[in-house]
Design an enzyme around this catalytic site. Structure first.
Site, short mmCIF file in Angstrom:
data_model
loop_
_atom_site.label_atom_id
_atom_site.label_comp_id
_atom_site.label_asym_id
_atom_site.label_seq_id
_atom_site.Cartn_x
_atom_site.Cartn_y
_atom_site.Cartn_z
N CYS A 99 16.53 -36.85 -35.26
CA CYS A 99 17.87 -36.69 -35.64
C CYS A 99 18.46 -36.68 -34.02
O CYS A 99 18.03 -35.56 -33.62
CB CYS A 99 17.97 -35.44 -36.35
SG CYS A 99 19.86 -34.72 -36.32
N CYS A 103 26.34 -36.89 -34.48
CA CYS A 103 27.17 -37.57 -35.59
C CYS A 103 27.83 -36.68 -36.04
O CYS A 103 28.83 -37.09 -36.81
CB CYS A 103 26.33 -38.58 -36.46
SG CYS A 103 24.72 -39.22 -35.92
N THR A 190 23.72 -28.37 -36.77
CA THR A 190 22.82 -29.31 -35.85
C THR A 190 23.31 -29.39 -34.56
O THR A 190 24.52 -29.84 -34.24
CB THR A 190 22.91 -30.73 -36.76
OG1 THR A 190 22.30 -30.49 -37.94
CG2 THR A 190 22.22 -31.52 -35.74
N GLU A 258 18.54 -26.68 -35.21
CA GLU A 258 19.84 -26.37 -35.83
C GLU A 258 19.71 -24.63 -35.50
O GLU A 258 18.86 -24.26 -34.90
CB GLU A 258 19.35 -26.29 -37.38
CG GLU A 258 19.99 -27.40 -38.05
CD GLU A 258 19.08 -28.99 -37.80
OE1 GLU A 258 17.82 -28.52 -37.63
OE2 GLU A 258 19.76 -29.86 -37.80
N HIS A 293 29.82 -38.19 -43.60
CA HIS A 293 28.41 -37.74 -42.98
C HIS A 293 27.18 -38.57 -44.09
O HIS A 293 26.20 -38.82 -43.71
CB HIS A 293 28.33 -36.41 -42.91
CG HIS A 293 27.32 -35.95 -41.80
ND1 HIS A 293 26.95 -36.36 -40.78
CD2 HIS A 293 26.07 -35.22 -41.97
CE1 HIS A 293 26.02 -35.93 -40.06
NE2 HIS A 293 25.55 -35.18 -40.92
N TYR A 297 23.99 -41.02 -43.21
CA TYR A 297 22.65 -41.12 -43.53
C TYR A 297 21.99 -42.59 -43.87
O TYR A 297 20.87 -42.73 -44.09
CB TYR A 297 22.15 -40.07 -44.66
CG TYR A 297 22.13 -38.68 -44.23
CD1 TYR A 297 22.82 -38.30 -43.07
CD2 TYR A 297 21.18 -37.70 -44.46
CE1 TYR A 297 23.05 -36.89 -42.66
CE2 TYR A 297 21.11 -36.49 -43.95
CZ TYR A 297 21.81 -36.20 -43.22
OH TYR A 297 21.67 -34.82 -42.55
N CYS A 300 21.07 -43.44 -39.91
CA CYS A 300 20.07 -42.72 -39.16
C CYS A 300 18.76 -42.69 -40.03
O CYS A 300 17.62 -43.08 -39.49
CB CYS A 300 20.47 -41.38 -38.77
SG CYS A 300 20.35 -40.08 -40.25
N GLU A 445 16.24 -32.55 -44.09
CA GLU A 445 17.41 -32.91 -43.69
C GLU A 445 18.02 -34.06 -44.69
O GLU A 445 19.06 -34.10 -45.01
CB GLU A 445 17.31 -33.59 -42.38
CG GLU A 445 18.75 -33.68 -41.62
CD GLU A 445 18.77 -33.50 -40.16
OE1 GLU A 445 18.86 -32.74 -39.59
OE2 GLU A 445 18.27 -34.74 -39.86
#
Ligand code: SF4
Ligand code: FE
Length: 480
Positions: A99, A103, A190, A258, A293, A297, A300, A445
């Site tokens: 990660c 973003c 994050t 995080e 978001h 995904y 990423c 995640e």
């Protein structure tokens, strides 16, 4: 201005942030072994802007200033921008295998560009003007923003204003002529330690009683009253001890970081406030952000999937079974699952549309389908990687044993697979698979980032229009 990765790292130095981990204050978070890999992966979002191969994907033209900016600070002005976002995230996932954290703030910027505009239309407020000024600041300095949405939430059956402790959701405790004072905490935020700014948004739809909780704003991470407590992750002791080999992906780590972010009477000037009391827009802000978001995904995590498929194929090769038909079939299944995720990320982008603010939004249904698939397929991809690689990913001796003069020779001899590949290579690939599939970055995640699966089901159920589908069935069967 475009910063390089190194300039980004330098830009973080000298901040007075309050950050803790393992019961200690971390004085130099950019140099701390626990936080260094996650810093490297954010830095990759800066360096890629200078890579000629990816300039089109990684940079954009600011619609505010006409200047070249890093795409991570860009507001989507077309379907093409939405598509490029997904492709950029896949490339970065491939390059970092983890990660890269930038973003969330990007998605928060885009969501706020829409919602502040709409609040102003209704209430004649000035949030959009404030937001645009903030955006110019972020774009011109090429900043990283953390997006802070999830509140700690206390008793889940109670609304924010009904909680025994009013601070379990971030809320306004005082309104002054020059700004507001806020208190509360946001959880699993994050990349926050390495972010210049924190953008706070409400976590759920709100009613009039929860008015004080309808608050959105941005503050520098080192603002007085903010405390960050970094969460533990699998492999953190390996990081602290500098066991690079055992980390699998030692440069970028198996996950970002995080933190629990506590706001203890933090002052926010009015020109940094983007919502304050307009409770009827809280749900819209959450949904808009979440859709962006959930789109992310489909980029990423697909890049991470590419790395994991490559690692599984190498493990098979080093084990001498790459040509076995059942291995080929499992690898193909991994690709099919991974590309399905990407297809969803692209589909919700291609179905994107222009909002009244001028910002392009993704299709919510398809973005939620994308993320719901992400809560499942990476687990199956990881299961197949475990199946292909074999049990050594979980039982192999440590780096220290391998480097020990006496034990190392034995390990070299007995853990070799095919004779022409050094044992060390085989072990490194096993460690990569171990770290990718048993830590936060790929699986947990995928499950909970951008909202847990039930949040996607709620959205899908709302958008599905079952009434319309019932009519279709009735029409064909002659039921009135
Ligand atoms: Fe970006 Fe993916 Fe990390 Fe979210 S999980 S911040 S989309 S890399
Ligand atoms: Fe995430």
């Amino acid at each position: 201005m475009l910063m390089s990765g190194k300039e980004y790292v330098d830009s973080l130095k000298g901040r007075k942030i309050e950050v803790y981990a393992f019961g200690e204050k971390i004085e130099k978070p950019c140099e701390h072994p626990l936080l260094k890999p996650s810093l490297n992966s954010i830095a990759a979002t800066y360096d890629i802007a200078f890579d000629p191969k990816y300039t089109q994907l990684a940079t954009a033209t600011s619609h505010l200033t006409g200047k070249k900016i890093n795409r991570f600070t860009h507001i989507h002005r077309s379907v093409d921008d939405l598509v490029k976002k997904v492709k950029l995230l896949r490339v970065l996932g491939q390059k970092t295998g983890t990660c890269f954290q930038r973003c969330v703030g990007w998605d928060a910027l885009n969501a706020l560009s829409i919602v502040t505009y709409e609040i102003d239309q209704k209430h004649k407020t000035e949030y959009h003007k404030y937001f645009i000024e903030f955006l110019k600041h972020v774009q011109s300095k090429d900043l990283t923003c953390a997006g802070a949405m999830t509140d700690v939430k206390g008793d889940r059956s109670l609304r924010p204003s009904e909680q025994a402790d009013p601070d379990l959701y971030v809320h306004v405790v005082e309104k002054r002529d020059d700004g507001i004072v806020v208190r509360g905490a946001k959880v699993h935020i994050t990349g926050v330690v390495h972010s210049h700014e924190i953008i706070v948004m409400p976590t759920r739809a709100l009613t009039e009683k929860d008015k004080d909780y309808a608050v959105s704003f941005a503050v520098p991470t080192d603002t007085e009253g903010i405390t960050l407590i970094v969460g533990r992750q699998m492999g953190d002791l390996r990081k602290l001890r500098g066991e690079y080999f055992d980390l699998g992906n030692f440069k970028y780590g198996a996950a970002g970081h995080e933190a629990l972010v506590i706001f203890d009477n933090v002052f926010v000037p009015w020109n940094r406030v983007f919502m304050c009391g307009e409770y009827e827009f809280a749900g819209q802000l959450v949904e808009t952000f979440a859709s962006y978001h959930r789109q992310s995904y489909g980029g990423c995590k697909v890049g991470l999937g590419d790395v994991l498929i490559g690692a599984a194929a190498l493990a098979a090769k080093y084990n001498g079974v790459l040509k076995a038909s059942h291995i080929r079939s499992k690898l193909v299944d991994m690709v099919y699952l991974n590309e399905t995720l990407h297809a969803c990320g692209l589909a919700c982008s291609y179905e994107g549309f222009k909002t009244s603010s001028g910002t392009f939004r993704v299709d919510s249904m398809l973005a939620n389908i994308c993320k719901l698939n992400v809560t499942k397929f990476p687990y199956e991809i990881a299961r197949l990687a475990h199946d292909i690689a074999g049990g050594l990913i979980a039982t192999m001796p440590s780096e220290k044993d391998y480097k020990d003069p006496k034990l190392g020779k034995l390990i070299e001899k007995y853990l070799r697979g095919v004779s022409d590949v050094p044992t060390e290579h085989r072990m490194k690939i096993f460690r990569l698979i171990e770290n990718m599939t048993m830590s936060t970055g790929y699986l947990v995640e995928s499950m909970h980032g951008a909202g847990s699966p039930e949040a996607q089901r709620i959205m899908i159920s709302r958008l599905a229009n079952f009434e319309e589908k019932m009519k279709l069935a009735k029409n064909l069967t002659g039921i009135n």
